[in-house]
Design an enzyme around this catalytic site. Structure first.
Site, PDB file in Angstrom:
ATOM      1  N   LYS A 157      51.894   9.063  28.885  1.00  0.00           N
ATOM      2  CA  LYS A 157      50.851   9.440  27.916  1.00  0.00           C
ATOM      3  C   LYS A 157      51.296   9.011  26.523  1.00  0.00           C
ATOM      4  CE  LYS A 157      49.893  13.769  26.294  1.00  0.00           C
ATOM      5  NZ  LYS A 157      49.696  13.651  24.833  1.00  0.00           N
ATOM      6  N   ASP A 215      45.974   8.906  24.725  1.00  0.00           N
ATOM      7  CA  ASP A 215      45.414  10.216  24.373  1.00  0.00           C
ATOM      8  C   ASP A 215      45.089  10.265  22.880  1.00  0.00           C
ATOM      9  OD1 ASP A 215      44.855  12.958  24.313  1.00  0.00           O
ATOM     10  OD2 ASP A 215      46.965  13.549  24.307  1.00  0.00           O
ATOM     11  N   LEU A 216      43.943   9.631  22.515  1.00  0.00           N
ATOM     12  CA  LEU A 216      43.568   9.600  21.089  1.00  0.00           C
ATOM     13  C   LEU A 216      42.417  10.573  20.791  1.00  0.00           C
ATOM     14  CD1 LEU A 216      43.760   5.770  20.261  1.00  0.00           C
ATOM     15  CD2 LEU A 216      45.541   7.500  20.041  1.00  0.00           C
ATOM     16  N   LYS A 217      41.829  11.174  21.813  1.00  0.00           N
ATOM     17  CA  LYS A 217      40.756  12.165  21.657  1.00  0.00           C
ATOM     18  C   LYS A 217      39.702  11.700  20.640  1.00  0.00           C
ATOM     19  CE  LYS A 217      43.895  16.062  22.590  1.00  0.00           C
ATOM     20  NZ  LYS A 217      45.236  15.424  22.546  1.00  0.00           N
ATOM     21  N   ASP A 227      33.661  10.742  17.158  1.00  0.00           N
ATOM     22  CA  ASP A 227      32.921  10.121  16.051  1.00  0.00           C
ATOM     23  C   ASP A 227      31.508   9.824  16.561  1.00  0.00           C
ATOM     24  OD1 ASP A 227      32.283   8.655  13.669  1.00  0.00           O
ATOM     25  OD2 ASP A 227      34.396   8.168  13.431  1.00  0.00           O
ATOM     26  N   ILE A 228      30.719   9.112  15.776  1.00  0.00           N
ATOM     27  CA  ILE A 228      29.351   8.802  16.211  1.00  0.00           C
ATOM     28  C   ILE A 228      29.407   7.821  17.399  1.00  0.00           C
ATOM     29  CG2 ILE A 228      28.306   9.287  13.958  1.00  0.00           C
ATOM     30  CD1 ILE A 228      28.213   6.225  13.498  1.00  0.00           C
ATOM     31  N   ASN A 264      28.237   4.868  18.199  1.00  0.00           N
ATOM     32  CA  ASN A 264      28.559   3.450  17.998  1.00  0.00           C
ATOM     33  C   ASN A 264      30.027   3.242  17.685  1.00  0.00           C
ATOM     34  OD1 ASN A 264      27.635   0.614  17.588  1.00  0.00           O
ATOM     35  ND2 ASN A 264      28.489   1.028  15.549  1.00  0.00           N
ATOM     36  N   THR A 265      30.591   4.095  16.834  1.00  0.00           N
ATOM     37  CA  THR A 265      32.009   3.938  16.448  1.00  0.00           C
ATOM     38  C   THR A 265      32.932   4.174  17.642  1.00  0.00           C
ATOM     39  OG1 THR A 265      31.414   4.671  14.239  1.00  0.00           O
ATOM     40  CG2 THR A 265      33.750   4.756  14.798  1.00  0.00           C
ATOM     41  N   THR A 323      43.399  23.606  24.085  1.00  0.00           N
ATOM     42  CA  THR A 323      44.010  24.831  24.612  1.00  0.00           C
ATOM     43  C   THR A 323      44.710  25.635  23.514  1.00  0.00           C
ATOM     44  OG1 THR A 323      45.877  23.504  25.306  1.00  0.00           O
ATOM     45  CG2 THR A 323      44.287  24.094  27.000  1.00  0.00           C
ATOM     46  N   GLN A 337      54.419  26.122  23.881  1.00  0.00           N
ATOM     47  CA  GLN A 337      53.256  26.276  24.769  1.00  0.00           C
ATOM     48  C   GLN A 337      53.052  27.759  25.068  1.00  0.00           C
ATOM     49  OE1 GLN A 337      51.112  24.095  25.589  1.00  0.00           O
ATOM     50  NE2 GLN A 337      52.060  22.071  25.737  1.00  0.00           N
ATOM     51  N   GLY A 341      55.862  16.971  28.921  1.00  0.00           N
ATOM     52  CA  GLY A 341      56.586  16.220  27.884  1.00  0.00           C
ATOM     53  C   GLY A 341      58.033  16.616  27.818  1.00  0.00           C
ATOM     54  N   ARG A 342      58.335  17.513  26.866  1.00  0.00           N
ATOM     55  CA  ARG A 342      59.723  17.863  26.567  1.00  0.00           C
ATOM     56  C   ARG A 342      60.593  18.288  27.733  1.00  0.00           C
ATOM     57  NH1 ARG A 342      57.527  21.492  21.879  1.00  0.00           N
ATOM     58  NH2 ARG A 342      55.899  21.540  23.469  1.00  0.00           N
TER      59      ARG A 342
HETATM   60  O1  C5P Z   1      56.244  18.740  25.586  1.00  0.00           O
HETATM   61  P1  C5P Z   1      55.028  19.305  26.264  1.00  0.00           P
HETATM   62  O2  C5P Z   1      55.149  19.336  27.791  1.00  0.00           O
HETATM   63  O3  C5P Z   1      54.585  20.629  25.682  1.00  0.00           O
HETATM   64  O4  C5P Z   1      53.903  18.221  25.951  1.00  0.00           O
HETATM   65  C1  C5P Z   1      52.555  18.402  26.291  1.00  0.00           C
HETATM   66  C2  C5P Z   1      51.747  17.230  25.794  1.00  0.00           C
HETATM   67  O5  C5P Z   1      50.378  17.492  26.072  1.00  0.00           O
HETATM   68  C3  C5P Z   1      51.845  16.976  24.306  1.00  0.00           C
HETATM   69  O6  C5P Z   1      51.692  15.576  24.106  1.00  0.00           O
HETATM   70  C4  C5P Z   1      50.664  17.729  23.731  1.00  0.00           C
HETATM   71  O7  C5P Z   1      50.196  17.163  22.536  1.00  0.00           O
HETATM   72  C5  C5P Z   1      49.638  17.522  24.834  1.00  0.00           C
HETATM   73  N1  C5P Z   1      48.576  18.511  24.873  1.00  0.00           N
HETATM   74  C6  C5P Z   1      48.827  19.885  25.003  1.00  0.00           C
HETATM   75  N2  C5P Z   1      47.774  20.766  25.019  1.00  0.00           N
HETATM   76  C7  C5P Z   1      46.519  20.300  24.912  1.00  0.00           C
HETATM   77  C8  C5P Z   1      46.267  18.944  24.773  1.00  0.00           C
HETATM   78  C9  C5P Z   1      47.334  18.059  24.753  1.00  0.00           C
HETATM   79  O8  C5P Z   1      49.971  20.308  25.128  1.00  0.00           O
HETATM   80  N3  C5P Z   1      45.515  21.137  24.957  1.00  0.00           N
END
Ligand code: C5P
Length: 238
Positions: A34, A61-63, A66-67, A69-70, A125, A195, A215-216
């Site tokens: 990601k 994952d840029l979420k 916008d409108i 067309n953009t 979330t 989290q 992630g981490r």
């Molecule tokens: O390190 P960790 O496991 O917490 O990473 C979770 C990833 O998921 C991060 O990139 C975080 O920005 C993303 N994310 C999240 N909760 C969301 C949407 C995205 O933790 N609702």
């Protein structure tokens, strides 16, 4: 789908050195990398080509919000870059999502590529009922997730990003095969960090997650390969 293909690792880093190490160690252990705002802002499309050249898959994952067309024009450019999955914000509305999906399919077909999976964020979330009310919604966070999930499905997208605690709800109200991508997953005994509403990999899969994002607990671990393998075992052991 094999368990390891359902594991997405968040590359929340911004140096090429860290990316090179993580991609080398993890590309055969997981399903997708990601790339979020931090890494994309720092490296641009080069990061997508790099991961793809090394044989990895990319969830961008840029979420986008916008409108129509953009967003559609941005989706066109990103589809060309070869991402395997990308996302928009469902609160951009039905027309925006529908046009984005049509554009990604059209662009991919013109180039003879497989269209990327296009998914939408429902309610972040990090927002609970209080914050959702603060924005002005009269429904609860959960009701909003359900409503926006149905809208995303109707617009023809492939799935949503949601909490693992909402994956089951989405599965019940959307079409068969609609995917849920869920962050907020921590291995048994893992460090929770910032989290809040978390589940284990096994619980997430059991609860209806199609893909889990971690992630981490992997990227900050001393042995990243081993950490990823342990999570896959937890996913298999449900
Ligand atoms: O390190 P960790 O496991 O917490 O990473 C979770 C990833 O998921 C991060 O990139 C975080 O920005 C993303 N994310 C999240 N909760 C969301 C949407 C995205 O933790 N609702």
């Amino acid at each position: 789908m094999k368990a390891k293909e359902r594991l997405i690792v968040a590359l929340d880093v911004d140096t090429m050195e860290e990316v090179e190490y993580l991609v080398k160690e993890l590309k055969d252990e997981i399903g997708m990398f990601k790339v979020g705002l931090q890494l994309y802002t720092s490296m641009g499309n080069d990061i997508i080509s790099y991961i793809k050249e090394k044989g990895g898959k990319v969830f961008l994952d840029l979420k986008l919000h916008d409108i129509p067309n953009t967003v559609s024009e941005t989706v066109r450019v990103l589809t060309k870059s070869g991402v395997d999955m990308m996302n928009v914000h469902s609160q951009g509305g039905y027309e925006m999502m529908k046009l984005a999906k049509e554009t990604s399919i059209k662009t991919a077909l013109e180039l003879g590529m497989k269209p990327p999976m296009l998914i939408a964020v429902t309610i972040l979330t990090s927002l609970g009922d209080t914050e959702v009310a603060e924005i002005g919604y009269i429904k609860s966070a959960k009701e909003m997730v359900e409503k926006l999930g149905i809208l995303t499905d109707k617009a023809g997208l492939d799935g949503v990003v949601c909490s693992p605690l909402e994956a089951g709800l989405i599965k019940n109200v959307c079409h068969d095969g609609f995917i849920t991508v869920t962050p907020g997953v921590r291995p048994v005994g893992g460090d929770v960090g910032d989290q809040k509403r978390i589940t284990t990999p096994g619980q997430a899969i059991k609860g209806g997650s199609t893909y889990i994002v971690v992630g981490r607990p992997i990227t900050k671990s001393e042995n990243v390969k081993e950490a990823a393998r342990k999570i896959v075992v937890e996913m298999e052991g449900i």
